[in-house]
Design a protein around this motif. Sequence first.
Motif, mmCIF file in Angstrom:
data_model
loop_
_atom_site.group_PDB
_atom_site.id
_atom_site.type_symbol
_atom_site.label_atom_id
_atom_site.label_comp_id
_atom_site.label_asym_id
_atom_site.label_seq_id
_atom_site.Cartn_x
_atom_site.Cartn_y
_atom_site.Cartn_z
ATOM 1 N N TRP A 281 -10.713 36.749 89.601
ATOM 2 C CA TRP A 281 -9.318 36.361 89.802
ATOM 3 C C TRP A 281 -8.858 36.550 91.248
ATOM 4 O O TRP A 281 -7.981 35.821 91.718
ATOM 5 N N TYR A 288 -5.701 29.624 95.442
ATOM 6 C CA TYR A 288 -4.328 29.153 95.218
ATOM 7 C C TYR A 288 -3.487 29.259 96.485
ATOM 8 O O TYR A 288 -2.625 28.415 96.742
ATOM 9 N N LEU A 302 3.295 28.234 90.476
ATOM 10 C CA LEU A 302 3.364 28.768 89.120
ATOM 11 C C LEU A 302 1.971 29.205 88.645
ATOM 12 O O LEU A 302 1.793 30.300 88.104
ATOM 13 N N ASN A 303 0.989 28.337 88.872
ATOM 14 C CA ASN A 303 -0.382 28.690 88.493
ATOM 15 C C ASN A 303 -0.865 29.904 89.278
ATOM 16 O O ASN A 303 -1.612 30.743 88.759
ATOM 17 N N ALA A 307 -2.507 33.638 88.116
ATOM 18 C CA ALA A 307 -3.704 34.250 88.700
ATOM 19 C C ALA A 307 -3.382 35.631 89.270
ATOM 20 O O ALA A 307 -4.168 36.576 89.122
ATOM 21 N N GLU B 135 -2.546 22.175 82.576
ATOM 22 C CA GLU B 135 -2.548 22.773 83.909
ATOM 23 C C GLU B 135 -2.440 24.300 83.891
ATOM 24 O O GLU B 135 -2.753 24.956 84.858
ATOM 25 N N CYS B 136 -1.928 24.840 82.784
ATOM 26 C CA CYS B 136 -1.558 26.240 82.822
ATOM 27 C C CYS B 136 -1.613 26.803 81.426
ATOM 28 O O CYS B 136 -1.265 26.111 80.497
ATOM 29 N N HIS B 138 -4.572 27.893 83.042
ATOM 30 C CA HIS B 138 -6.003 27.745 83.329
ATOM 31 C C HIS B 138 -6.821 27.295 82.134
ATOM 32 O O HIS B 138 -7.906 27.773 81.907
#
Lengths: 381, 139
Positions: A281, A288, A302-303, A307, B135-136, B138
């Motif tokens: 991670w 990211y 957001l993603n 993470a 998308e989320c 992951h």
Amino acid sequence: MNDALLRSLTPSVLGILVRRGADFAAAEDAVQDALVEAVRVWPADPPRDAKGWLVTVAWRRFLDQTRSDSARRRREDLVDEEPPPGPAPDVDDTLQLYFLCTHPSLTPSSAVALTLRAVGGLTTRQIAQAYLVPEATMAQRISRAKRTVSGVRFDQPGDVATVLRVLYLVFNEGYSGDVDLAAEAIRLTRQLAAAIDHPEVAGLLALMLLHHARRAGRTAPDGSLVPLAEQDRRRWDTASIAEGVGILQAALARDRLGEFQVQAAIAALHADAPTAEETDWVQIVEWYDELTRLTDSPVVRLNRAVAVGEADGPRAGLAALAALDDSLPRHTAVAAYLHERDGDLAAAARLYSEAAHKAPNLAERDYLTRQAARLNAGRGR
Amino acid sequence: MAKYLLLKHYRGAPAPVNNVPMDQWTPEEISAHVQYMGDFAARLEKTGEFVDGQALAPEGTFVRYDGEGRPPVTDGPFAETKDLIAGWMVIDVDSYERAVELAGELSAAPGAGGKPIHEWLELRPFLAASPTITECPHG
């Protein structure tokens, strides 16, 4: 009769006609006629050079059509100046076709439809089925698109980024009907990667292969969504993963980073981990950061918060999340997940249920509803 | 790329600006209204954005299961309490903005006096099947 062969030849035959100066819509009609003729004639009399045969027949059809036109004179002059039909190197022609089908004057749905038809060689019916619209609707969309690009002359290269965006749209449509759009998008991107040497094309191909490799694990037998952490990794397609990673590494080595390469790198880190717990991670957060620098998209941020939550703990993830607009798609779902990991089950249950309400698709809605139900049941209502 | 349902209601929606019941329009006004709707659908067929559309009868019935071996229960003559759908159209468009734009146009169908009725239309996105990439988080 080999359907796959015909389909693979379609774009280059069409490309040759367009390059010779045929109007796109007329060329497309001529190629369709040639394909019908091939289906009729080839079983009894197979040609030695399939592509040359198709070019010759399509070109003849095009000339027949053109001659009966009102602009007959001018076009005949044009035709006279052209070299006779025959095999030609197909690389540039196919590429030109990609650019034409994804021309900026087309709306995304028109570009997608035209690409599947002209480059992919799919029938209008197949495309209509894949997008769950009536065949007449799709036929209109395609003929409108053909008219839109009809006057476009190709004397300069188009924008590769637009082509990639359209192919990614096709890929993300998933699959329904008898055409697997994800597989089709991969096939087209492979073809594009063979025609054009560009690290982002390779990046997109790698990204698609890596996502596609996990497809079998992504849904349970009843069709419900299985989150990444709970997927049975033995169901992932290791050959596709290996191929995607190989393509990505070669692209990254060229040191021209783009967003598809970065997304593929993140997907590769997931695919590489033998278990969810062993996912790197920390490195994913770094990618990211890179992606934020390249795109500065709120969805990417957001993603990234997800993470961060995995790398540095749920509190850190929630802090990253707090900096973002809570109207973002899936913001609530991420908040629910991070609250659950932080031990605040009541807040998590409420947020899961709220997120289910906002979910954009059935699989996600059902998944989030189950999460809320699981927590509510656990708290002994 | 995204499908939306446009719902016309017999009642239940806020009152339109030009709120004259259809049975008090002139026959020409009704024809103009119907023509407008037909033209609208035909135009969307041409742009490749039309999926389906139907009109529904004003009277409907709620039905429910009433136990093993018993006939289904119907709700009786209380139609005025229902949210009655007059008809629908399904469109397939590139964006939410385009869907709103088209719904706005449909709401401008002419009514009494040949003026737009400013009818309230309900616009509902379809929940799609699962996309390839979620998308989320992951997936």
